[in-house]
Design an enzyme around this catalytic site. Sequence first.
Site, mmCIF file in Angstrom:
data_model
loop_
_atom_site.group_PDB
_atom_site.id
_atom_site.type_symbol
_atom_site.label_atom_id
_atom_site.label_comp_id
_atom_site.label_asym_id
_atom_site.label_seq_id
_atom_site.Cartn_x
_atom_site.Cartn_y
_atom_site.Cartn_z
ATOM 1 C CG ASP A 197 -0.232 -0.113 2.527
ATOM 2 O OD1 ASP A 197 0.759 -0.869 2.605
ATOM 3 O OD2 ASP A 197 -0.645 0.544 3.500
ATOM 4 C CD GLU B 42 3.262 -1.059 7.670
ATOM 5 O OE1 GLU B 42 3.580 -1.000 8.871
ATOM 6 O OE2 GLU B 42 3.412 -0.088 6.886
ATOM 7 C CD GLU B 43 2.816 3.177 5.586
ATOM 8 O OE1 GLU B 43 2.662 3.678 6.721
ATOM 9 O OE2 GLU B 43 3.932 3.028 5.069
ATOM 10 C CG HIS C 242 5.971 7.870 6.476
ATOM 11 N ND1 HIS C 242 4.823 7.738 7.223
ATOM 12 C CD2 HIS C 242 6.350 6.602 6.170
ATOM 13 C CE1 HIS C 242 4.528 6.445 7.363
ATOM 14 N NE2 HIS C 242 5.452 5.741 6.730
#
Length: 396
Positions: free
Chosen positions: A80, A138-139, A363
């Site tokens: 993702d 996962e995020e 990020h």
Amino acid sequence: MTEKLFEDLQAIYPEMVEFRREMHMNPELSFQEVHTPKKIANYLRDLGLEVRTEVGGRGVVGKLQGEKPGKTIAFRADFDALPIQDQKNVDYKSTVDGAMHACGHDIHTASLLGAAKVLSQHKDKISGSIVFIHQFAEEQIPGGAISMIEDGCLDGVDEIYGAHVWTSIPLGTIGIIGDYAMAAGDQFDIEIIGKGGHGAKPHVTVDSIYIASQVLNQLHQIVGRQVDPLKTGVITVGKINGGQAFNIIAENTNMSGTVRTFDAEVRDTIEEKIKQVTTAVCEGLGGTANISYTRGYPALYNHPEPLKNVDDLAQNVVGKPHVKYLLPSPGMEDFAYYVKEVPGAFFFIGGANEEINAVYPNHHPKFDVDERCMLNAAKMFISLALQEKQGADDER
């Protein structure tokens, strides 16, 4: 045999780059992954693997059955993206507004697919079986790991390994963290309720913004004064919203933050103290509070024997001087759920390269890595697969 597989891997490296860049240009956010899992499933099917789709929701699991008896080893990659605007100046920049692969999940996916292709070409030499877990979401909490486990992705698995690309270490290195590698991550939300009124008459109001300021100060003393100094924790208030005008005292103010811990007892203590401190401060100043504390991923524990496998084989892949022993990361990772079910280890692949501006942290809107790190990630997966099944000590 390992060297032969590494040569085969090098030959398909352009294919890995192509897959990664196509993913990078077409990111899909957590729980919105549609095309990515289809593309992964088709790739695995073309390798002749047994493939399950929609595992736990949007997950994909491929299985390679060797021709000799042995353990079942699983590898996990996530796919993702993040809700971040891509600000890189590269040909493969994200084409989706407000979404990008800013954490390297495209790298993880392409690396594991490359390893799957090479291993599938030599299944006559494989003992036991290899499970390739491609995870969605996962995020975002709760992530995809829990539902994939509940849907059987670990059924029959003896050990599991995962890797994460890291721009805090350079290309050509592999990072290892013993014991607890990544933190448990929780979220708290606090609504402070006062009594609104005119800004010129504070004595007939209960100022929720002022109360929030006092709660903030008191939350920050919890780790410093109520947690064992030989242990660790982090409390961060990341958001405060309150008030509507310059001359009105706000009746309600909302606060949200995160807690990061490694020790289960510290995690319990901090949750309890946040509730106690917030309630006491609010009541002492004439207000009340609604407190919500949501537990996220647990701390990620690396089991000793699997971690030793990673350490030994990393020295073969990149050379002993390039194996870096890192401090635990306060970031969180839902790979933690897998190693709560079966023994396993999580390691880090160096991807930084100043020459191509691959220096920004995960990020970040300009996040990128040197794509050659995929070779090291895939080599680790291949080495772990062979080592577990054939006792590669003799080959080393």
